[in-house]
Design a protein around this motif. Structure first.
Motif, short mmCIF file in Angstrom:
data_model
loop_
_atom_site.label_atom_id
_atom_site.label_comp_id
_atom_site.label_asym_id
_atom_site.label_seq_id
_atom_site.Cartn_x
_atom_site.Cartn_y
_atom_site.Cartn_z
N MET A 239 0.85 -1.19 0.02
CA MET A 239 -0.02 -0.06 0.09
C MET A 239 1.03 1.08 -0.14
O MET A 239 1.92 1.38 0.74
N ASN A 240 0.55 2.38 -0.71
CA ASN A 240 1.35 3.47 -0.81
C ASN A 240 0.93 4.47 -0.08
O ASN A 240 -0.38 4.95 -0.14
N LEU A 241 1.53 4.62 1.08
CA LEU A 241 1.18 5.58 2.16
C LEU A 241 0.98 6.96 1.67
O LEU A 241 0.27 7.79 2.06
N ASP A 242 1.61 7.35 0.89
CA ASP A 242 1.68 8.84 0.40
C ASP A 242 0.70 9.05 -0.55
O ASP A 242 -0.08 10.09 -0.34
N ASP A 243 0.20 8.14 -1.34
CA ASP A 243 -0.98 8.24 -2.15
C ASP A 243 -2.30 8.25 -1.10
O ASP A 243 -3.29 9.12 -1.18
N LEU A 244 -2.27 7.35 -0.13
CA LEU A 244 -3.22 7.29 0.68
C LEU A 244 -3.54 8.64 1.55
O LEU A 244 -4.70 9.11 1.57
N GLN A 245 -2.20 9.22 2.14
CA GLN A 245 -2.39 10.53 2.75
C GLN A 245 -2.99 11.53 1.69
O GLN A 245 -3.94 12.26 2.02
N LYS B 269 -5.06 11.01 -0.95
CA LYS B 269 -6.56 10.79 -0.95
C LYS B 269 -7.32 11.31 0.26
O LYS B 269 -8.56 11.92 -0.04
#
Lengths: 191, 109
Positions: free
Chosen positions: B1-7, B9
């Motif tokens: 899981m890409n945490l930067d992308d999640l952040q 979003k």
């Protein structure tokens, strides 16, 4: 005829306390919207807004009229919200198991299709609320002002009373703190 | 899981969240009631205000007394010269009293 802010403030300073009421009426929506960023329960929001107005009344002599009254009031509101966050600091350290079913579903969806995930979904909003409430007060304030409200560093410095350098340092730490919270939540299942 | 992308979003999700500007009914009345309840008499402010108000009458009284002392009948032009002369003579006698006594004492020896 509607009186201007300056006229109302001058009247209040001369001792006419009733002239403060139109100011409360005019600017309360903005103050409520700001307070709702930092407090969930409506009773807490009302307490914050009440505190903002009491401070505004007490400190009105200090308002020199150089900037619009609204700017001065919003500075007071942001600082009161920060005081509230510090007073109600709770580090719950939420884990994946604490998430509601819609929040878990949203995360699952993000893992399978990151681009297609709808960020306007209620679950996403609940999840970001949960993550923000896990941050330290300074981190939450700076993430809210800088990332969510998209304000420039200079303006945040004015609102918070911090220096621009301190805002930048706190923003860097806040992003790291947020990533840490996300990692903790996702670790159980995805990392 | 890409945490930067999640952040990213989730930040977008927070941005998309419209904040309600709704104000409870008669909230301003409540604030005004709280403010009236909290108003405490500031003793220093009370004294400062009272002293400022007293300053103007004091000034008027001072001017009236000054005018009265200059224009009073005892200091009329007829007696003014003799009165001022008497005062000057008294002052001189007092200052030179010791000097006047010394030559008198020497003459006794």
């Amino acid at each position: 005829m509607e009186r201007s802010d300056a006229e109302l403030i001058a009247a209040v300073l001369k001792g006419d306390a009733e002239s403060f009421e139109p100011l409360v009426q005019k600017y309360s929506p903005r103050v409520f919207a700001t307070a709702r960023r930092y407090a969930r329960r409506e009773s807490e929001v009302e307490d914050i807004v009440q505190e903002v107005w009491c401070k505004a009344y007490q400190k009105l002599k200090g308002y020199r009229g150089e900037a619009p009254f609204e700017h001065w009031l919003m500075r007071l509101a942001v600082r009161t919200c920060y005081d509230f966050l510090r007073a109600h600091q709770r580090r719950r350290e939420a884990a994946f198991t604490d998430l509601s079913q819609p929040e878990k579903d949203w995360l699952e969806h993000f893992v399978t299709d990151a681009e297609g995930t709808n960020e306007e979904a209620l679950a996403a909003r609940q999840l970001i609320d949960r993550i923000l409430s896990d941050l330290s007060p300074a981190a939450r304030l700076v993430i809210t002002l800088l990332e969510i409200e998209d304000r420039p560093v200079k303006e945040i410095a004015k609102l918070t009373g911090w220096s621009s350098t301190l805002v930048k340092v706190r923003a860097f730490r806040a992003r790291a703190e947020m990533r840490k919270v996300l990692a903790r939540i996702a670790k159980e299942k995805y990392l | 899981m890409n945490l930067d992308d999640l952040q990213r979003k989730l930040i977008k999700a927070a941005r998309a969240n419209p904040l309600s500007e709704q104000v409870p009914l008669a909230f301003e009345k409540r604030i005004m009631a709280v403010l009236k309840g909290r108003q405490v008499i500031d003793e220093w402010a009370f004294w400062a205000r009272a002293l400022w108000r007293a300053a103007a009458p004091c000034l008027v009284i001072m001017i009236l007394l000054a005018a009265w002392s200059f224009l009073s009948p005892t200091a009329s032009t007829a007696n003014a010269g003799s009165v001022s002369l008497d005062v000057a003579q008294d002052f001189e006698n007092t200052v030179l009293a010791a000097a006047d006594q010394e030559p008198a004492a020497e003459s006794f020896r």
